[in-house]
Design a protein around this motif. Structure first.
Motif, PDB file in Angstrom:
ATOM      1  N   VAL A  78     -49.736  70.595  19.334  1.00  0.00           N
ATOM      2  CA  VAL A  78     -49.696  71.997  19.726  1.00  0.00           C
ATOM      3  C   VAL A  78     -50.806  72.173  20.754  1.00  0.00           C
ATOM      4  N   GLU A  82     -49.265  70.475  29.236  1.00  0.00           N
ATOM      5  CA  GLU A  82     -47.941  69.853  29.278  1.00  0.00           C
ATOM      6  C   GLU A  82     -48.028  68.399  29.733  1.00  0.00           C
ATOM      7  N   LEU A  97     -45.313  71.038  20.985  1.00  0.00           N
ATOM      8  CA  LEU A  97     -45.203  72.467  21.267  1.00  0.00           C
ATOM      9  C   LEU A  97     -46.254  72.866  22.289  1.00  0.00           C
ATOM     10  N   LYS A  99     -48.425  75.808  23.927  1.00  0.00           N
ATOM     11  CA  LYS A  99     -48.902  77.174  23.687  1.00  0.00           C
ATOM     12  C   LYS A  99     -48.795  77.977  24.976  1.00  0.00           C
ATOM     13  N   PHE A 101     -46.136  79.534  22.205  1.00  0.00           N
ATOM     14  CA  PHE A 101     -44.771  79.173  21.813  1.00  0.00           C
ATOM     15  C   PHE A 101     -44.153  80.357  21.071  1.00  0.00           C
ATOM     16  N   GLU A 102     -42.845  80.363  21.008  1.00  0.00           N
ATOM     17  CA  GLU A 102     -42.121  81.429  20.315  1.00  0.00           C
ATOM     18  C   GLU A 102     -42.079  81.130  18.822  1.00  0.00           C
ATOM     19  N   LYS A 105     -39.147  78.968  17.745  1.00  0.00           N
ATOM     20  CA  LYS A 105     -39.290  77.533  18.004  1.00  0.00           C
ATOM     21  C   LYS A 105     -40.236  76.900  16.983  1.00  0.00           C
ATOM     22  N   PHE A 106     -41.338  77.578  16.673  1.00  0.00           N
ATOM     23  CA  PHE A 106     -42.280  77.067  15.678  1.00  0.00           C
ATOM     24  C   PHE A 106     -41.575  76.891  14.329  1.00  0.00           C
TER      25      PHE A 106
END
Length: 113
Positions: A78, A82, A97, A99, A101-102, A105-106
């Protein structure tokens, strides 16, 4: 099931812990402020949410060391970076993931883990 949350920023660590409680209330959550804290633990968690960019031992270095002890742990990176997605495969990451993040998605990633 033990779920670890490792992030050097307390507010991010607590936010992720709150999301784990929301989507998996039965989980036993263990906070870690550094990769070294994870490695110093007597017992490693079953699932670990792990930040990459941390002072000292970064998340990728911590994950490499974890893999020497435990090949089965589910590691979910997390991070805001990227750039490390491909290196995460080298340590057998379950997911990556970015940050922020939705929640959807989590929840999906936690459920799949």
């Amino acid at each position: 099931m033990q779920i670890g949350v490792c992030d050097d920023q307390k507010e991010i660590r607590e936010m992720i812990m709150d999301k784990v409680r929301e989507f998996y209330p039965a989980g036993d959550i263990i906070p870690y402020a550094s990769g070294q804290e994870v490695l110093d633990a007597m017992r490693l968690p079953d699932i670990l949410f792990l930040d990459i960019q941390m002072p000292g031992l970064d998340g990728l270095e911590a994950a490499r060391a974890i893999r020497e002890r435990d090949r089965q742990m589910i590691i979910i990176f997390v991070t805001v970076a990227e750039d490390y997605v491909f290196q995460s495969f080298d340590v057998g990451a379950f997911h990556y993931l970015v940050k922020p993040f939705e929640d959807r998605k989590f929840a999906e990633v936690l459920q799949n883990a």
